[in-house]
Write an enzyme that holds these catalytic residues in place. Sequence first.
Site, PDB file in Angstrom:
ATOM      1  N   GLN A 165      52.986  28.796  42.512  1.00  0.00           N
ATOM      2  CA  GLN A 165      53.304  30.042  41.814  1.00  0.00           C
ATOM      3  C   GLN A 165      54.748  30.006  41.314  1.00  0.00           C
ATOM      4  O   GLN A 165      55.046  30.469  40.207  1.00  0.00           O
ATOM      5  CB  GLN A 165      53.094  31.246  42.739  1.00  0.00           C
ATOM      6  CG  GLN A 165      53.291  32.597  42.062  1.00  0.00           C
ATOM      7  CD  GLN A 165      52.246  32.882  40.993  1.00  0.00           C
ATOM      8  OE1 GLN A 165      51.105  32.449  41.107  1.00  0.00           O
ATOM      9  NE2 GLN A 165      52.635  33.591  39.944  1.00  0.00           N
ATOM     10  N   ALA A 186      53.247  36.746  38.178  1.00  0.00           N
ATOM     11  CA  ALA A 186      53.741  37.322  39.431  1.00  0.00           C
ATOM     12  C   ALA A 186      54.919  36.523  39.971  1.00  0.00           C
ATOM     13  O   ALA A 186      54.967  35.296  39.861  1.00  0.00           O
ATOM     14  CB  ALA A 186      52.628  37.347  40.463  1.00  0.00           C
ATOM     15  N   SER A 191      51.949  36.896  44.622  1.00  0.00           N
ATOM     16  CA  SER A 191      50.627  36.683  44.035  1.00  0.00           C
ATOM     17  C   SER A 191      49.556  36.774  45.112  1.00  0.00           C
ATOM     18  O   SER A 191      49.654  36.129  46.162  1.00  0.00           O
ATOM     19  CB  SER A 191      50.552  35.306  43.368  1.00  0.00           C
ATOM     20  OG  SER A 191      49.212  35.046  42.992  1.00  0.00           O
ATOM     21  N   HIS A 193      46.827  35.470  45.015  1.00  0.00           N
ATOM     22  CA  HIS A 193      46.152  34.177  45.125  1.00  0.00           C
ATOM     23  C   HIS A 193      46.698  33.351  46.293  1.00  0.00           C
ATOM     24  O   HIS A 193      46.021  32.466  46.798  1.00  0.00           O
ATOM     25  CB  HIS A 193      46.279  33.397  43.819  1.00  0.00           C
ATOM     26  CG  HIS A 193      45.415  33.946  42.718  1.00  0.00           C
ATOM     27  ND1 HIS A 193      44.118  33.548  42.526  1.00  0.00           N
ATOM     28  CD2 HIS A 193      45.654  34.890  41.773  1.00  0.00           C
ATOM     29  CE1 HIS A 193      43.595  34.205  41.494  1.00  0.00           C
ATOM     30  NE2 HIS A 193      44.519  35.032  41.021  1.00  0.00           N
ATOM     31  N   ASP A 200      39.678  34.296  40.650  1.00  0.00           N
ATOM     32  CA  ASP A 200      39.314  34.707  39.298  1.00  0.00           C
ATOM     33  C   ASP A 200      37.993  34.027  38.975  1.00  0.00           C
ATOM     34  O   ASP A 200      37.843  32.830  39.204  1.00  0.00           O
ATOM     35  CB  ASP A 200      40.372  34.244  38.284  1.00  0.00           C
ATOM     36  CG  ASP A 200      41.746  34.798  38.592  1.00  0.00           C
ATOM     37  OD1 ASP A 200      41.824  35.943  39.068  1.00  0.00           O
ATOM     38  OD2 ASP A 200      42.735  34.073  38.372  1.00  0.00           O
ATOM     39  N   GLU A 249      41.985  43.801  35.336  1.00  0.00           N
ATOM     40  CA  GLU A 249      41.529  42.409  35.422  1.00  0.00           C
ATOM     41  C   GLU A 249      40.147  42.372  36.066  1.00  0.00           C
ATOM     42  O   GLU A 249      40.023  42.164  37.271  1.00  0.00           O
ATOM     43  CB  GLU A 249      42.519  41.565  36.248  1.00  0.00           C
ATOM     44  CG  GLU A 249      43.877  41.409  35.601  1.00  0.00           C
ATOM     45  CD  GLU A 249      44.761  40.385  36.316  1.00  0.00           C
ATOM     46  OE1 GLU A 249      44.306  39.818  37.334  1.00  0.00           O
ATOM     47  OE2 GLU A 249      45.875  40.161  35.851  1.00  0.00           O
ATOM     48  N   TRP A 251      38.045  40.230  36.178  1.00  0.00           N
ATOM     49  CA  TRP A 251      37.660  38.896  36.681  1.00  0.00           C
ATOM     50  C   TRP A 251      38.305  38.565  38.030  1.00  0.00           C
ATOM     51  O   TRP A 251      37.958  37.590  38.662  1.00  0.00           O
ATOM     52  CB  TRP A 251      38.091  37.832  35.658  1.00  0.00           C
ATOM     53  CG  TRP A 251      39.580  37.886  35.374  1.00  0.00           C
ATOM     54  CD1 TRP A 251      40.582  37.319  36.112  1.00  0.00           C
ATOM     55  CD2 TRP A 251      40.236  38.561  34.293  1.00  0.00           C
ATOM     56  NE1 TRP A 251      41.813  37.598  35.571  1.00  0.00           N
ATOM     57  CE2 TRP A 251      41.630  38.352  34.452  1.00  0.00           C
ATOM     58  CE3 TRP A 251      39.774  39.310  33.209  1.00  0.00           C
ATOM     59  CZ2 TRP A 251      42.564  38.883  33.562  1.00  0.00           C
ATOM     60  CZ3 TRP A 251      40.719  39.842  32.334  1.00  0.00           C
ATOM     61  CH2 TRP A 251      42.080  39.624  32.507  1.00  0.00           C
ATOM     62  N   HIS A 252      39.267  39.356  38.460  1.00  0.00           N
ATOM     63  CA  HIS A 252      39.999  39.045  39.694  1.00  0.00           C
ATOM     64  C   HIS A 252      39.383  39.831  40.854  1.00  0.00           C
ATOM     65  O   HIS A 252      39.539  41.046  40.946  1.00  0.00           O
ATOM     66  CB  HIS A 252      41.476  39.404  39.506  1.00  0.00           C
ATOM     67  CG  HIS A 252      42.342  39.166  40.719  1.00  0.00           C
ATOM     68  ND1 HIS A 252      43.334  38.203  40.771  1.00  0.00           N
ATOM     69  CD2 HIS A 252      42.361  39.759  41.939  1.00  0.00           C
ATOM     70  CE1 HIS A 252      43.921  38.233  41.954  1.00  0.00           C
ATOM     71  NE2 HIS A 252      43.351  39.177  42.690  1.00  0.00           N
TER      72      HIS A 252
HETATM   73 ZN   LIG Z   1      43.805  36.514  39.622  1.00  0.00          ZN
END
Ligand SMILES: [Zn+2]
Length: 282
Positions: A165, A186, A191, A193, A200, A249, A251-252
């Site tokens: 990241q 981010a 993040s 993630h 995603d 978002e 998709w997240h």
């Molecule tokens: Zn994401």
Amino acid sequence: MKTPLITGLLLSVAFLFLTGCNHLQNDSDPDLSVFPQTEQGTEEKPSDDTSLPPADNIKEEENRSSLAEGEKDDSNSTQPEDSAVEADTDPESMAVIVNKEYSLPENYEPDDLVYPDVPFTFDEMIDKRMMRKEAGEALEKLFAAAAEDGVTLLGVSAYRSYDTQEQLYNNYVKRDGEEAAQTYSAFPGHSEHQTGLAIDVTGGDRICVVEDCFAGTEEAKWLEENAAEFGFIIRYLEGKELITGYKYEPWHIRYVGKEMAEAITALGVTLEEYYNVVPVSN
Ligand SMILES: [Zn+2]
């Protein structure tokens, strides 16, 4: 003779029209005012996914109406719940909150990362294919259930280390300057993630990979309706941009466990609202 009558009629019509317009405006303005004025001005909307030029202007009207509904619901239904749930900041917890305000430790790396057995948009066995074990197993079930319903999902990007990241973020800063980079990437440690609990996803047609046009697709709708059953929430909801600090978002998705995902989804709130830690300071 007829002129005064016509003028009168025209005035009446104009009056009704104006009254109608004001009425519409009054409906939406108070809802927008629940957010701090300063945040509306700065309009920072970083995305931790990729460089995505936000298509905000297209959706602005839509977002406003969502805000209106969301806010009315929230004030009535979530308050008692909010005060009972304390924000979970333990990096190891499935319910951890990570956002612009709450970060993960720099050295935090989940110790139970696995490769979920689901198709991705790429074939390599690399970090971004990994998730924490519990989340990965839930993802496999989610993908299988989607397939049974005739909906093909593909993974795009899951786990991302602090270092990755940081590299991403620094590259964006070099390219676009810090101020601009912050609007779509981010800050390292912030993040979701990095938790190994977020991923995603996209549709099998790969047409709208991590792009705004994923909204409203068959796959996005399926996720909206079914993700909670497998312990996932749509993390960055439409109309909640100033609460999450991120644009919509679809998709997240973020694993939080089935019970919590179902509670959050039923309330129609964000993780921030669930924990009563809003607004996020930008
Ligand atoms: Zn994401």
